[in-house]
Design a protein around this motif. Structure first.
Motif, PDB file in Angstrom:
ATOM      1  N   GLY A 128       0.824  -0.946  -0.022  1.00 55.54           N
ATOM      2  CA  GLY A 128       0.123  -0.422   0.238  1.00 55.54           C
ATOM      3  C   GLY A 128       0.553   0.897  -0.134  1.00 55.54           C
ATOM      4  N   ASN A 129       1.725   0.936   0.145  1.00 54.76           N
ATOM      5  CA  ASN A 129       3.322   2.327  -0.283  1.00 54.76           C
ATOM      6  C   ASN A 129       2.563   3.055  -1.845  1.00 54.76           C
ATOM      7  OD1 ASN A 129       4.629   1.816   2.507  1.00 54.76           O
ATOM      8  ND2 ASN A 129       4.861   0.301   1.948  1.00 54.76           N
ATOM      9  N   HIS A 130       3.485   4.205  -1.591  1.00 55.18           N
ATOM     10  CA  HIS A 130       3.831   4.941  -2.704  1.00 55.18           C
ATOM     11  C   HIS A 130       4.880   5.358  -3.105  1.00 55.18           C
ATOM     12  CE1 HIS A 130      -0.580   4.369  -3.028  1.00 55.18           C
ATOM     13  NE2 HIS A 130      -1.161   6.177  -4.046  1.00 55.18           N
ATOM     14  N   PHE A 131       5.607   4.606  -3.680  1.00 50.64           N
ATOM     15  CA  PHE A 131       7.709   5.445  -4.365  1.00 50.64           C
ATOM     16  C   PHE A 131       7.214   5.867  -5.395  1.00 50.64           C
ATOM     17  CE2 PHE A 131       6.971   0.216  -2.098  1.00 50.64           C
ATOM     18  CZ  PHE A 131       8.169   1.387  -0.934  1.00 50.64           C
ATOM     19  N   VAL A 132       7.472   6.954  -5.238  1.00 49.54           N
ATOM     20  CA  VAL A 132       7.021   7.774  -6.721  1.00 49.54           C
ATOM     21  C   VAL A 132       8.495   8.907  -6.694  1.00 49.54           C
ATOM     22  CG1 VAL A 132       5.672  10.050  -7.036  1.00 49.54           C
ATOM     23  CG2 VAL A 132       4.631   7.732  -5.777  1.00 49.54           C
ATOM     24  N   ASN A 133       8.871   8.640  -7.901  1.00 50.15           N
ATOM     25  CA  ASN A 133      10.056  10.111  -8.721  1.00 50.15           C
ATOM     26  C   ASN A 133      11.006   9.800  -7.725  1.00 50.15           C
ATOM     27  OD1 ASN A 133       8.435  10.272 -10.316  1.00 50.15           O
ATOM     28  ND2 ASN A 133       7.331  12.550  -9.831  1.00 50.15           N
ATOM     29  N   ASN A 134      11.256   9.035  -6.904  1.00 45.29           N
ATOM     30  CA  ASN A 134      12.720   8.650  -6.242  1.00 45.29           C
ATOM     31  C   ASN A 134      13.897   8.057  -7.842  1.00 45.29           C
ATOM     32  OD1 ASN A 134      12.134   8.443  -3.262  1.00 45.29           O
ATOM     33  ND2 ASN A 134      10.623   7.092  -4.005  1.00 45.29           N
ATOM     34  N   ARG A 135      15.065   8.870  -7.435  1.00 41.06           N
ATOM     35  CA  ARG A 135      16.217   8.533  -8.279  1.00 41.06           C
ATOM     36  C   ARG A 135      16.491   6.968  -8.708  1.00 41.06           C
ATOM     37  NH1 ARG A 135      22.438  10.268  -7.113  1.00 41.06           N
ATOM     38  NH2 ARG A 135      22.169   8.485  -5.870  1.00 41.06           N
ATOM     39  N   THR A 136      16.382   6.261  -6.939  1.00 38.03           N
ATOM     40  CA  THR A 136      16.316   4.972  -7.107  1.00 38.03           C
ATOM     41  C   THR A 136      15.233   4.349  -6.266  1.00 38.03           C
ATOM     42  OG1 THR A 136      18.934   3.790  -7.451  1.00 38.03           O
ATOM     43  CG2 THR A 136      17.209   2.859  -6.766  1.00 38.03           C
ATOM     44  N   GLN A 137      13.949   3.578  -6.815  1.00 41.35           N
ATOM     45  CA  GLN A 137      12.879   2.737  -5.868  1.00 41.35           C
ATOM     46  C   GLN A 137      13.296   2.303  -4.555  1.00 41.35           C
ATOM     47  OE1 GLN A 137      10.474   5.295  -6.294  1.00 41.35           O
ATOM     48  NE2 GLN A 137       9.196   4.863  -7.792  1.00 41.35           N
ATOM     49  N   VAL A 138      13.827   1.008  -5.024  1.00 36.49           N
ATOM     50  CA  VAL A 138      14.665  -0.281  -4.227  1.00 36.49           C
ATOM     51  C   VAL A 138      15.956   0.043  -4.116  1.00 36.49           C
ATOM     52  CG1 VAL A 138      14.169  -2.363  -3.116  1.00 36.49           C
ATOM     53  CG2 VAL A 138      11.765  -0.928  -4.895  1.00 36.49           C
ATOM     54  N   LYS A 139      16.768  -0.747  -3.068  1.00 37.14           N
ATOM     55  CA  LYS A 139      17.787  -1.226  -2.737  1.00 37.14           C
ATOM     56  C   LYS A 139      18.034  -2.200  -2.359  1.00 37.14           C
ATOM     57  CE  LYS A 139      22.837   0.166  -3.392  1.00 37.14           C
ATOM     58  NZ  LYS A 139      24.124   1.025  -2.944  1.00 37.14           N
ATOM     59  N   TYR A 140      17.996  -2.872  -2.102  1.00 36.73           N
ATOM     60  CA  TYR A 140      17.934  -4.265  -1.625  1.00 36.73           C
ATOM     61  C   TYR A 140      18.806  -5.054  -1.557  1.00 36.73           C
ATOM     62  CZ  TYR A 140      17.123  -9.221  -0.140  1.00 36.73           C
ATOM     63  OH  TYR A 140      16.833 -10.176   0.591  1.00 36.73           O
ATOM     64  N   VAL A 141      20.073  -5.314  -0.199  1.00 37.10           N
ATOM     65  CA  VAL A 141      21.029  -5.314  -0.732  1.00 37.10           C
ATOM     66  C   VAL A 141      20.811  -6.960   0.702  1.00 37.10           C
ATOM     67  CG1 VAL A 141      23.937  -5.932   0.710  1.00 37.10           C
ATOM     68  CG2 VAL A 141      22.117  -3.666   0.105  1.00 37.10           C
ATOM     69  N   GLY A 142      21.052  -7.831  -0.283  1.00 35.40           N
ATOM     70  CA  GLY A 142      20.092  -9.825   0.691  1.00 35.40           C
ATOM     71  C   GLY A 142      20.074 -11.044  -0.773  1.00 35.40           C
ATOM     72  N   ASP A 143      19.861 -11.742  -0.804  1.00 36.57           N
ATOM     73  CA  ASP A 143      19.971 -12.836  -1.571  1.00 36.57           C
ATOM     74  C   ASP A 143      18.638 -14.081  -1.934  1.00 36.57           C
ATOM     75  OD1 ASP A 143      19.902 -14.130   0.875  1.00 36.57           O
ATOM     76  OD2 ASP A 143      21.995 -15.318   0.413  1.00 36.57           O
ATOM     77  N   GLN A 144      17.545 -13.090  -1.415  1.00 37.75           N
ATOM     78  CA  GLN A 144      15.652 -14.243  -0.883  1.00 37.75           C
ATOM     79  C   GLN A 144      15.187 -13.449  -1.990  1.00 37.75           C
ATOM     80  OE1 GLN A 144      14.880 -14.496   2.524  1.00 37.75           O
ATOM     81  NE2 GLN A 144      16.709 -14.377   3.753  1.00 37.75           N
ATOM     82  N   LEU A 145      14.131 -14.131  -2.425  1.00 37.66           N
ATOM     83  CA  LEU A 145      13.030 -13.682  -2.900  1.00 37.66           C
ATOM     84  C   LEU A 145      11.495 -13.101  -1.809  1.00 37.66           C
ATOM     85  CD1 LEU A 145      11.879 -12.875  -6.189  1.00 37.66           C
ATOM     86  CD2 LEU A 145      10.923 -15.049  -5.601  1.00 37.66           C
ATOM     87  N   LEU A 146      11.627 -11.674  -2.522  1.00 38.00           N
ATOM     88  CA  LEU A 146      10.859 -11.007  -1.301  1.00 38.00           C
ATOM     89  C   LEU A 146       9.572 -10.498  -1.908  1.00 38.00           C
ATOM     90  CD1 LEU A 146      13.019  -8.757   1.250  1.00 38.00           C
ATOM     91  CD2 LEU A 146      12.678 -10.987   1.330  1.00 38.00           C
ATOM     92  N   GLU A 147       8.698 -11.060  -1.567  1.00 34.62           N
ATOM     93  CA  GLU A 147       7.282 -10.579  -1.875  1.00 34.62           C
ATOM     94  C   GLU A 147       6.562  -9.384  -1.299  1.00 34.62           C
ATOM     95  OE1 GLU A 147       4.079  -9.480  -3.440  1.00 34.62           O
ATOM     96  OE2 GLU A 147       5.052 -11.500  -4.390  1.00 34.62           O
TER      97      GLU A 147
END
Length: 450
Positions: free
Chosen positions: A347-366
């Motif tokens: 339910g979050n809004h990620f709007v016009n960020n230079r990078t929307q997501v940065k995930y440092v890990g090795d799992q698949l997250l839903e």
């Protein structure tokens, strides 16, 4: 026969006499209790007095002689020195009443419960943080203190309390020393092992942290304004706390939740933070909802160092719910690392960020819940049945995103048709076990109420 009747009459008379005696004794006891209660009420109410003072010596004398319930009014003027309160009194000031601690120690030290400090200007107290130099220092077990509508200006702590309960700090203006290095300043409000405090409607700036709460329980922090400091609110080892309606501007970080649990952080705002809007560091079972974070930007941030400005930074935090927030126009919308996978994000809004997501890990997250994901401003998808949910899942943290982290100068291509085609090709020919973030139910349009 006559003797039997006489004995019966005698017993009846004795019984009646005992009953009369019992009634008299009961009446006497009730009268005594009423008298003692009246005396108690008379002593606690009738003897409360109001005094006014006009200089420091007179103030110190009255503070020593005052009784619980008394009120002392400071007339306009400057009162140099440090003052101690040992009784549950009210200390208030006329407009222009200033306590000046002359650069030493704490201006007011409270030793008693049920003390109220209001409508005073307090300035120039000491800046020795080890000694807890403060405008108002509340000692151990001095409960139910109220600090209201004061203006506090100095280098140490504004209000400092440890090992107490039910403190209220409201409608104050607290300013630190802008010439000092940020971490050498005191906190605006410092609470350690304080239970059920209420921090409301304060304006706090040029301090270390606006509100610092360590090992606390059930704090309520509402409708405060923070600027030019390290963090707006900083929780450490705290439990069952709530914060809403606060606003932080031009800070290093908005709201830092560290090694805490069951924190309810909602409907707060952050703009212009350099490090993060919200930090969840080793924090568990907490709720972060309906907050707005914009323009988290670190001018010295570098991709390889991971120190860019983050809307929300999740580090080793588990079992939290991150929902219905707006993260916009920041270096990174959400950064997750070091085992922060066990969280609900939807339910979050990620709007016009230079990078929307940065995930440092090795799992698949839903990142969705109950068939509802998040809104991503860079996502180009279809909604054939017009239910507000895109037909296809979205991977905001795929291999192409990682290339853009390494080569940010190519960021202008991120939402181009060429990159969309490359993402499709990548999804069709993925030979390794997928990892990163997947939103299986991305929202197709933004909620304008956020």
């Amino acid at each position: 026969m006559i003797n039997i009747v006489k004995n019966a009459l005698l017993r009846q008379m004795l019984r009646h006499r005992c009953q009369c005696h019992g009634f008299k004794l009961l009446f006497a006891l009730v009268t005594l209790c009423l008298f003692m209660l009246s005396a108690l009420l008379f002593s606690s109410v009738s003897f409360a007095a109001t005094y006014s003072v006009s200089d420091s010596e007179e103030l110190k004398a009255l503070l020593a002689e005052s009784r619980r319930g008394d009120s002392i009014l400071l007339r306009a003027g400057i009162y140099p020195g440090q003052f101690e309160i040992h009784h549950g009194i009210t200390l208030a000031g006329e407009k222009g009443a200033v306590i000046d601690a002359q650069g030493r120690g704490s201006a007011i030290i409270i030793f008693a419960s049920d003390v109220t400090i209001k409508n005073l200007e307090i300035q120039n107290w000491g800046a020795d943080l080890y000694e807890r130099d403060s405008a108002i220092l509340i000692q151990d077990f001095a409960n139910r203190a109220r600090v209201e509508s004061n203006r506090l200006t100095g280098g140490g702590f504004g209000v400092c309390a440890e090992n107490s309960a039910n403190i209220t700090v409201s409608d104050n203006i607290i300013s630190g020393d802008p010439e000092r290095y940020k971490l050498d300043r005191g906190d605006g409000i410092y609470l350690k092992r304080v239970e059920s405090p209420v921090i409301e409607g304060n304006q706090i700036f040029h301090v270390r942290d606006g509100v610092y709460i360590e090992e606390g329980k059930r704090s309520l922090v509402i409708d405060n304004r923070f600027s030019e400091q390290q963090y707006g609110i900083h929780y450490m080892y705290s439990k069952h706390d709530e914060a809403y309606g606060n606003e932080a501007m031009n800070v290093d970080g908005g709201y830092a939740l560290m090694s805490s649990e069951d924190i309810n952080l909602y409907r707060n705002r952050v703009s212009g933070a350099r490090e993060f809007g919200v930090l969840l560091n080793m924090t568990h079972n907490s709720n972060v909802s309906a907050n707005r974070v914009s323009e988290a930007h670190n001018p010295q941030g570098k991709v390889e160092l991971g120190n860019e400005g983050k809307g929300i930074f999740v580090y080793g935090a588990l079992d939290n719910e991150i929902k219905h927030n707006l993260f916009t126009t920041s270096d990174i919308g959400i950064y997750m690392a070091m085992g922060g996978e066990g969280n609900l994000v939807y339910g979050n809004h990620f709007v016009n960020n230079r990078t929307q997501v940065k995930y440092v890990g090795d799992q698949l997250l839903e990142w969705s819940n109950d068939n509802r994901g998040n809104y991503w401003s860079g996502y180009m998808g279809w909604d054939s049945n017009r239910d507000g949910i895109a037909d296809n899942s979205y991977r905001p943290n795929d291999g192409l995103d990682k290339l853009f982290w390494l080569y940010p100068e190519a960021g202008f291509l991120m939402n181009s048709p060429v990159v969309a085609l490359l993402r499709w090709v990548q999804s069709q020919f993925e030979f390794t076990e997928p990892n990163g973030i997947v939103d299986s139910f991305p929202l197709i349009s933004a909620d304008m109420e956020l």
